[in-house]
Structures are given as C-alpha cells and as structure tokens.
Motif scaffolding. Structure first.
Motif, PDB file in Angstrom:
ATOM      1  N   LEU A   1      35.791  79.191  61.882  1.00 23.19           N
ATOM      2  CA  LEU A   1      36.990  79.891  61.565  1.00 23.19           C
ATOM      3  C   LEU A   1      36.998  80.208  60.177  1.00 23.19           C
ATOM      4  O   LEU A   1      37.379  81.537  59.720  1.00 23.19           O
ATOM      5  N   TYR A   2      36.554  79.457  59.103  1.00 20.84           N
ATOM      6  CA  TYR A   2      36.593  79.795  57.988  1.00 20.84           C
ATOM      7  C   TYR A   2      35.594  81.049  57.681  1.00 20.84           C
ATOM      8  O   TYR A   2      35.790  81.883  56.788  1.00 20.84           O
ATOM      9  N   GLU A   3      34.315  80.984  58.281  1.00 25.40           N
ATOM     10  CA  GLU A   3      33.423  81.991  57.857  1.00 25.40           C
ATOM     11  C   GLU A   3      33.874  83.426  58.673  1.00 25.40           C
ATOM     12  O   GLU A   3      33.755  84.341  58.080  1.00 25.40           O
ATOM     13  N   ALA A   4      34.707  83.173  59.565  1.00 23.46           N
ATOM     14  CA  ALA A   4      35.250  84.489  60.288  1.00 23.46           C
ATOM     15  C   ALA A   4      36.385  85.036  59.062  1.00 23.46           C
ATOM     16  O   ALA A   4      36.490  86.138  59.040  1.00 23.46           O
ATOM     17  N   MET A   5      37.170  84.097  58.584  1.00 22.58           N
ATOM     18  CA  MET A   5      37.926  84.587  57.446  1.00 22.58           C
ATOM     19  C   MET A   5      37.132  85.261  56.453  1.00 22.58           C
ATOM     20  O   MET A   5      37.675  86.495  56.114  1.00 22.58           O
TER      21      MET A   5
ATOM     22  N   ARG B   1      48.061  83.464  56.570  1.00 19.26           N
ATOM     23  CA  ARG B   1      48.651  82.101  56.049  1.00 19.26           C
ATOM     24  C   ARG B   1      47.686  81.445  55.034  1.00 19.26           C
ATOM     25  O   ARG B   1      48.038  80.551  54.326  1.00 19.26           O
ATOM     26  N   MET B   2      46.316  82.119  55.033  1.00 21.95           N
ATOM     27  CA  MET B   2      45.467  81.874  54.001  1.00 21.95           C
ATOM     28  C   MET B   2      45.368  82.678  52.758  1.00 21.95           C
ATOM     29  O   MET B   2      44.417  82.500  51.817  1.00 21.95           O
TER      30      MET B   2
ATOM     31  N   PHE C   1      47.787  77.378  46.508  1.00 23.12           N
ATOM     32  CA  PHE C   1      49.040  77.339  47.171  1.00 23.12           C
ATOM     33  C   PHE C   1      50.044  76.717  46.270  1.00 23.12           C
ATOM     34  O   PHE C   1      51.361  77.115  46.329  1.00 23.12           O
ATOM     35  N   SER C   2      49.902  75.759  45.298  1.00 23.17           N
ATOM     36  CA  SER C   2      50.672  75.168  44.510  1.00 23.17           C
ATOM     37  C   SER C   2      51.337  76.171  43.272  1.00 23.17           C
ATOM     38  O   SER C   2      52.616  76.275  43.098  1.00 23.17           O
TER      39      SER C   2
ATOM     40  N   CYS D   1      54.861  73.923  53.189  1.00 25.94           N
ATOM     41  CA  CYS D   1      54.132  73.334  54.349  1.00 25.94           C
ATOM     42  C   CYS D   1      52.565  73.216  54.186  1.00 25.94           C
ATOM     43  O   CYS D   1      51.946  72.627  54.843  1.00 25.94           O
ATOM     44  N   LEU D   2      52.087  73.924  53.280  1.00 32.52           N
ATOM     45  CA  LEU D   2      50.526  74.014  53.058  1.00 32.52           C
ATOM     46  C   LEU D   2      50.243  73.060  51.962  1.00 32.52           C
ATOM     47  O   LEU D   2      48.939  72.823  51.715  1.00 32.52           O
TER      48      LEU D   2
END
Length: 427
Positions: free
Chosen positions: A278-282, A352-353, A406-407, A422-423
């Motif tokens: 999934l990470y490689e797909a992103m 979301r990423m 994210f922070s 939430c992340l």
C-alpha cells in the motif's frame, strides 16, 4: 552418608549406553552435616583528608589489600603455573588425602586444594579422621576415571578431550553434587557443542533438570521442538513418557506455544507485506499524478513515452492500469466495480497521508479531506489505524518523519484540526 541417585540406564552417548547408574555417594569417617564455611576477615580502610592511610592490621597482607582493586590485567593465568598445579596433582607430592572410588582405586590429592575449590568437599574433610597421616574420603557411583578427571580439574582446570568425551555426564553430576560451577559450565558447553543428538537429547534434558542446568534444559527443549517428529520416535522419549509424564506434558505445551508463535509471526509478516504494498502504491500514485510516467501523467507535463527507462517505483505499472480503468469505466461507483472500489480506497488513503491538499495533484484529495470531518468515530479509528500500519511498514525512521509532519500539521491552524489529532500518537 549423602546420596544422589540418578537412573541413567537409558542414557546414550555416541551410541554407547552408560551401564553404571549416576549414583554419587559422599562418605567420610564421621560426616554429619554440611557446615557453613566461615568468611575471611575484611577490614575497611579509613579515609581522612589530612591523615595518611593506616598500615594493615595484623593478619592481613599487602596482597590481600590489593585484591579488592581491579584485577583485569592479571585475569589470565600463565601456562607455567597451570603446569605446576597439574604436576602437583599427577605426582601427589606431599599429599595428605586419599580419595577412594568404587573399584578400590585411590587417588592421592591435597585436602587444602579440594577444600578451597568445593565447599562440599571442605565439609567432608573437616569431619574426616586421620588414618596413618592421611584423611580418607570416598566418592561412589562414578567411574574412577571420571573422579580422576574431576579432581584434576580442581587443581589446574585442565582436561583431555577424550576424557571429557567419555565421562561428560558423570562430570556434570559431580560438578553439581560438589558445587563446582566452573566444571558445570565446561560440561554444558561440551554437551551443547559435541554430544547432543536426537537419540540422547531427552535423557540429557532430564539430567539437566536434576543437575540445575537451565541453559542446557533450554537448548534440549529447543532441539526437541525443532525436530519433534524424529525425537518422539526414539527410545528415550518412550521411556520418559512412561516414567515422567509431567515432563512430556510440558514439552507438548512448549511445542504448541512455539507453533502458535510461528503462525503469529507468519501472519504479521504477511500483514507487513500488504502494508508495504500500500505504501508503494501511494508513492506510485503521487509519482504518476505529479511527474507522469511513460504514457500517463498530468496534462501540464511532457510524457516520457514508452522508450523511457524502467520506472523506479515498483507499483507504478499496476497503478497505471488501475488509473486507466478508473478513468474509462462506465460504472465508476464504489460498490459497482471491484477495480473502481479499490481505486476509491487508494485515493481516500492518500488523502489521509497527504500534507499539502491545496497543491496536491492527486484527484479527489480535497474531497476526501472534507469527508473526514463527517465520519463516525469508529470509521475514523479504522482509517487512522490503517495509516499508522502503512507508515510503520516503511521503517522506524520514515514513521518518525511522517509523525513529525503530522504534528506540524496539527499546530498549523484550525483547518487541519480534524486530521492530525488521530494520526499522532498510538491508537
């Protein structure tokens, strides 16, 4: 008389059974009970700011005071000294002790050496009576050769490889009975390196339990679990199953536990593989939408064509086919087409990423950002957990970098407050 009886009629070593039982008897003329060995005196030095150190008290020595300091530089004993101790034992010069064995042979030795090396022997020697100027003790249940190797080890910590190979099981018992941990360590190492085999591992496991050797027990248990099918057919397992059913139950429970852990490990590895895909797909999706690849990409970018080199993103080819299908599919609803549903999920996961929705070129990124604000808590938790797993699959450093982003997004302004909380941190 104290006695440690170990039934070893089924012990095997290199195919030869040990006929004599491992039965060690400690005998002396008047042995009552093991006495506590008094500790040596210890004197504390006075430290004053203006006064020198006082001289040692009577009964101490300069060498004794220095022994309390670090002795790492003198930890290795020269070979000449070991030769002298070996010679002292072999020649029996000025010996004052006779150690008798089962076959009637006697081994001359020195009571001071044996008493220093073994507290059990010291207690025996203190209660032994003198006969013709010699103290006499008896060690039964072990061959005279094993007793000879044992006493020689007390002198110089030396042994012949052939002797240790022949008497290793008896020496392990002797080291336990007479409390000689250095010899026990040698025996365990020899058993681990040279003697463990499927036909004797069950017997050695039982002996390790009787001789308080946890490392050897662990090694034997691992060997049994690793080759359980073969070992469960041996004579040693059949005897153990009959005389020690509790040990059999423990081994079976360990086997089930090891198999469960193995399955859990395989499941986690498979899950990590999916998250990594999934990470490689992103990455491939962002690459296609931002830079383009071969025959697909944004309108404001010049395509490289089919002659371009191999793409460095492994998932690029699959994402390219999925995007082409998504752009031309007539159904294009999440529940109508499986490929389109997969594409919708990838787009939502990307949103979301994504840290810059205003400038992002991936389609529908802003749409899913707005949709996040209206999701229920359960749905939001599910997606956040997926994002964390995908980020963790890439490694700790990448995950820490993403969490920092994210922070920063969390504290940037009110527009991002629904995404970051939430992340960041565990869920």
């Amino acid at each position: 008389m104290e006695c440690l009886e170990l039934d070893s009629s089924d012990f095997f070593l290199d195919g030869d059974p040990i006929d004599s039982p491992l039965e060690i008897h400690l005998e002396s003329n008047s042995l009552a009970s093991t006495k506590a060995v008094p500790d040596h005196r210890r004197y504390a030095q006075l430290h004053c700011s203006n006064a020198p150190d006082p001289p040692p008290l009577p009964g101490t020595s300069y060498g004794a005071r220095r022994s309390s300091r670090k002795t790492t530089a003198c930890s290795r004993v020269p070979g000449g000294i070991l030769d002298s101790w070996d010679k002292l034992f072999l020649e029996g010069y000025q010996a004052d002790l006779r150690v008798s064995t089962d076959d009637g042979s006697e081994i001359l030795s020195h009571s001071c050496v044996l008493g220093v090396k073994s507290p059990v022997l010291r207690a025996m020697l203190e209660d032994a009576e003198l006969t013709n100027g010699f103290r006499c003790i008896r060690i039964s249940g072990a061959p005279s050769g094993a007793v000879h190797v044992f006493i020689r080890f007390l002198y110089s910590s030396r042994f012949e490889q052939e002797q240790i190979k022949k008497h290793v099981l008896h020496l392990l018992v002797l080291s336990h009975v007479f409390s000689v941990p250095s010899l026990k360590t040698v025996c365990i190492d020899q058993l681990e390196r040279n003697f463990l085999a499927p036909d004797n591992v069950v017997d050695i496991l039982q002996l390790a339990g009787l001789c308080d050797a946890p490392r050897l027990s662990l090694i034997c248990t691992r060997m049994i679990i690793g080759d359980f099918k073969t070992i469960s057919l041996t004579d040693g397992w059949k005897v153990m199953r009959r005389v020690n059913p509790n040990l059999e139950q423990e081994l079976l429970e360990s086997l089930v536990e090891a198999d469960t852990k193995r399955q859990e490990r395989a499941k986690k590895m498979e899950e990590k593989k999916v998250y990594l895909q999934l990470y490689e797909a992103m990455e491939a999706l962002i690459h296609i939408c931002r830079e383009g690849c071969r025959t697909i990409g944004p309108r404001d970018q010049a395509l490289k064509g089919s002659r371009a080199g191999v793409c460095k993103f492994p998932a690029c080819k699959g994402i390219e086919l999925l995007v082409r299908h998504f752009s031309g599919c007539s159904v294009r609803v999440p529940g109508g087409c499986a490929n389109c549903k997969r594409m919708w999920q990838l787009l939502e996961l990307h949103s979301r990423m994504c840290f810059s929705p205003d400038t992002c070129k991936v389609p529908l990124c802003r749409h899913f950002k707005e949709k996040m604000q209206h999701l229920g808590r359960k749905e939001e938790t599910k997606w956040n957990l997926l994002v964390c797993k995908v980020l963790e699959s890439r490694g700790a450093m990448s995950f820490i970098s993403e969490r920092r982003k994210f922070s920063a997004l969390k504290t940037a302004g009110p527009g991002s407050r629904h995404v970051a909380p939430c992340l960041v941190g565990p869920i």
